[in-house]
Design a protein around this motif. Structure first.
Motif, PDB file in Angstrom:
ATOM      1  N   ASN A  15       0.819  -1.213   0.000  1.00  0.00           N
ATOM      2  CA  ASN A  15       0.000   0.000   0.000  1.00  0.00           C
ATOM      3  C   ASN A  15       0.854   1.264   0.000  1.00  0.00           C
ATOM      4  OD1 ASN A  15      -2.168  -1.684   0.024  1.00  0.00           O
ATOM      5  ND2 ASN A  15      -2.802  -1.251   2.121  1.00  0.00           N
ATOM      6  N   ILE A  18       1.887   1.724  -3.566  1.00  0.00           N
ATOM      7  CA  ILE A  18       0.787   2.256  -4.379  1.00  0.00           C
ATOM      8  C   ILE A  18       0.680   3.758  -4.155  1.00  0.00           C
ATOM      9  CG2 ILE A  18      -1.724   2.261  -4.697  1.00  0.00           C
ATOM     10  CD1 ILE A  18      -1.670  -0.730  -3.927  1.00  0.00           C
ATOM     11  N   PHE A  42      -8.294   5.864  -2.484  1.00  0.00           N
ATOM     12  CA  PHE A  42      -8.312   4.944  -3.620  1.00  0.00           C
ATOM     13  C   PHE A  42      -9.584   4.118  -3.654  1.00  0.00           C
ATOM     14  CE2 PHE A  42      -3.765   5.687  -3.234  1.00  0.00           C
ATOM     15  CZ  PHE A  42      -3.372   5.793  -4.558  1.00  0.00           C
ATOM     16  N   THR A  43     -10.032   3.841  -4.869  1.00  0.00           N
ATOM     17  CA  THR A  43     -11.120   2.887  -5.081  1.00  0.00           C
ATOM     18  C   THR A  43     -10.536   1.667  -5.793  1.00  0.00           C
ATOM     19  OG1 THR A  43     -12.745   4.667  -5.330  1.00  0.00           O
ATOM     20  CG2 THR A  43     -13.357   2.488  -6.168  1.00  0.00           C
ATOM     21  N   PRO A  44     -10.396   0.534  -5.091  1.00  0.00           N
ATOM     22  CA  PRO A  44      -9.883  -0.675  -5.756  1.00  0.00           C
ATOM     23  C   PRO A  44     -10.936  -1.236  -6.701  1.00  0.00           C
ATOM     24  CG  PRO A  44      -9.663  -0.804  -3.353  1.00  0.00           C
ATOM     25  CD  PRO A  44     -10.603   0.314  -3.655  1.00  0.00           C
ATOM     26  N   ARG A  45     -10.506  -1.634  -7.890  1.00  0.00           N
ATOM     27  CA  ARG A  45     -11.387  -2.264  -8.871  1.00  0.00           C
ATOM     28  C   ARG A  45     -10.656  -3.447  -9.496  1.00  0.00           C
ATOM     29  NH1 ARG A  45     -15.514   0.892 -11.040  1.00  0.00           N
ATOM     30  NH2 ARG A  45     -16.177  -1.100 -11.949  1.00  0.00           N
ATOM     31  N   VAL A  46     -11.399  -4.390  -9.988  1.00  0.00           N
ATOM     32  CA  VAL A  46     -10.826  -5.534 -10.692  1.00  0.00           C
ATOM     33  C   VAL A  46     -11.067  -5.350 -12.182  1.00  0.00           C
ATOM     34  CG1 VAL A  46     -10.887  -8.026 -11.033  1.00  0.00           C
ATOM     35  CG2 VAL A  46     -11.117  -7.083  -8.727  1.00  0.00           C
ATOM     36  N   LEU A  67     -13.804  -8.876  -3.588  1.00  0.00           N
ATOM     37  CA  LEU A  67     -12.947  -7.696  -3.713  1.00  0.00           C
ATOM     38  C   LEU A  67     -12.126  -7.451  -2.451  1.00  0.00           C
ATOM     39  CD1 LEU A  67     -12.227  -5.355  -5.644  1.00  0.00           C
ATOM     40  CD2 LEU A  67     -14.050  -4.013  -4.572  1.00  0.00           C
ATOM     41  N   ASP A  71      -6.338 -11.549  -3.898  1.00  0.00           N
ATOM     42  CA  ASP A  71      -4.895 -11.349  -4.031  1.00  0.00           C
ATOM     43  C   ASP A  71      -4.475 -11.936  -5.375  1.00  0.00           C
ATOM     44  OD1 ASP A  71      -2.147 -11.196  -3.918  1.00  0.00           O
ATOM     45  OD2 ASP A  71      -1.925 -12.555  -2.212  1.00  0.00           O
ATOM     46  N   MET A 102      -5.940  -6.289  -9.992  1.00  0.00           N
ATOM     47  CA  MET A 102      -6.551  -5.235  -9.190  1.00  0.00           C
ATOM     48  C   MET A 102      -5.914  -3.909  -9.585  1.00  0.00           C
ATOM     49  SD  MET A 102      -8.668  -4.995  -6.421  1.00  0.00           S
ATOM     50  CE  MET A 102      -8.367  -6.224  -5.137  1.00  0.00           C
ATOM     51  N   VAL A 103      -6.739  -2.928  -9.899  1.00  0.00           N
ATOM     52  CA  VAL A 103      -6.246  -1.584 -10.211  1.00  0.00           C
ATOM     53  C   VAL A 103      -6.843  -0.620  -9.191  1.00  0.00           C
ATOM     54  CG1 VAL A 103      -6.003  -2.149 -12.656  1.00  0.00           C
ATOM     55  CG2 VAL A 103      -8.100  -1.038 -11.849  1.00  0.00           C
ATOM     56  N   TYR A 104      -6.226   0.553  -9.078  1.00  0.00           N
ATOM     57  CA  TYR A 104      -6.619   1.494  -8.030  1.00  0.00           C
ATOM     58  C   TYR A 104      -6.872   2.862  -8.656  1.00  0.00           C
ATOM     59  CZ  TYR A 104      -4.623  -2.266  -5.273  1.00  0.00           C
ATOM     60  OH  TYR A 104      -4.343  -3.513  -4.749  1.00  0.00           O
TER      61      TYR A 104
END
Length: 231
Positions: A15, A18, A42-46, A67, A71, A102-104
């Motif tokens: 983190n 990131i 941050f908003t984590p998205r797949v 979500l 990992d 996973m993108v942020y």
């Protein structure tokens, strides 16, 4: 006994990197206690790499991804969530590519401000794992950070040197033809699409260049980033 502490430290280090790639964490100003609060922006998205689309909650449920606990590195050998690469389509030397990274995202009232993407590629002694952050235009580099590597201290490990990392912000990824133009070159860089190579670390320099070409190209995040630029 120590595994929970080790896992917690790995997540903290991830983190921090990131945040560092997004230029939101300064080790001279911030402490580990600041990470959780800063990370809330941050908003984590797949992402589905094959379609270049972010997955909705219903789609995540359909493919069995939670979500909160997902990992991507732990599923790299699972054929349901990754695919094997051939030598012809594996310039980064990673052998397998995760299908759902996973993108942020960081968004503000005007829209997308930052997108942070996980990247990895083979250096001299092993795989480098890190993040590259782009501005909301999906073309301008905001930062690059590596959180795990096996490179030689004082040589290839200089990818974590703040002076070298400071060369990345403001560089442009794509040329007028839409292809990846950003390169890590041997020796001194010229222009807004080149980064100085690491002195005495030719193979690490080549490894970083390869992973940039791969992950920001059509086999990686290229289709997703193209969608962002067009929108």
């Amino acid at each position: 006994i120590l595994k929970p502490m080790q896992d917690e430290n790995r997540i903290l280090d991830r983190n921090k990197n990131i945040l560092g790639a997004a230029v939101l964490f300064d080790p001279e100003v911030n402490t580990n206690e600041d990470v959780a609060e800063l990370f809330e922006s941050f908003t984590p998205r797949v992402l589905d790499l094959n379609s270049g689309s972010l997955l909705a909650d219903a789609e995540l449920s359909e493919i069995g991804i939670d979500l909160g606990s997902y990992d991507q590195r732990s599923v790299i050998n699972n054929p349901d969530y990754s695919e094997a690469l051939t030598s012809e389509n594996d310039p980064a030397g990673i052998k397998r590519r995760v299908t759902y990274p996973m993108v942020y995202l960081v968004e503000n009232q005007d829209g997308l401000e930052t997108v942070v993407l996980p990247v990895n590629g083979y250096g001299l002694w092993g795989i480098l794992y890190g993040f590259i952050a782009l501005e909301g235009d999906a073309n301008t580099v905001k930062g690059l950070s590596f959180y795990e590597l096996k490179e030689t201290p004082g040589l290839g490990a200089e990818v974590r040197n703040p002076n070298w990392m400071a060369l990345w912000p403001g560089k442009e990824v794509y040329g007028d033809n839409g292809e990846v133009a950003l390169r890590v070159v041997k020796g001194r860089a010229a222009g807004e699409q080149q980064i100085d190579g690491l002195s005495g670390a030719t193979l690490t320099t080549q490894g970083v260049d390869n992973l940039i070409q791969y992950w920001l190209g059509d086999q990686g995040y290229g289709p997703f980033l193209r969608r962002l630029r067009e929108s």
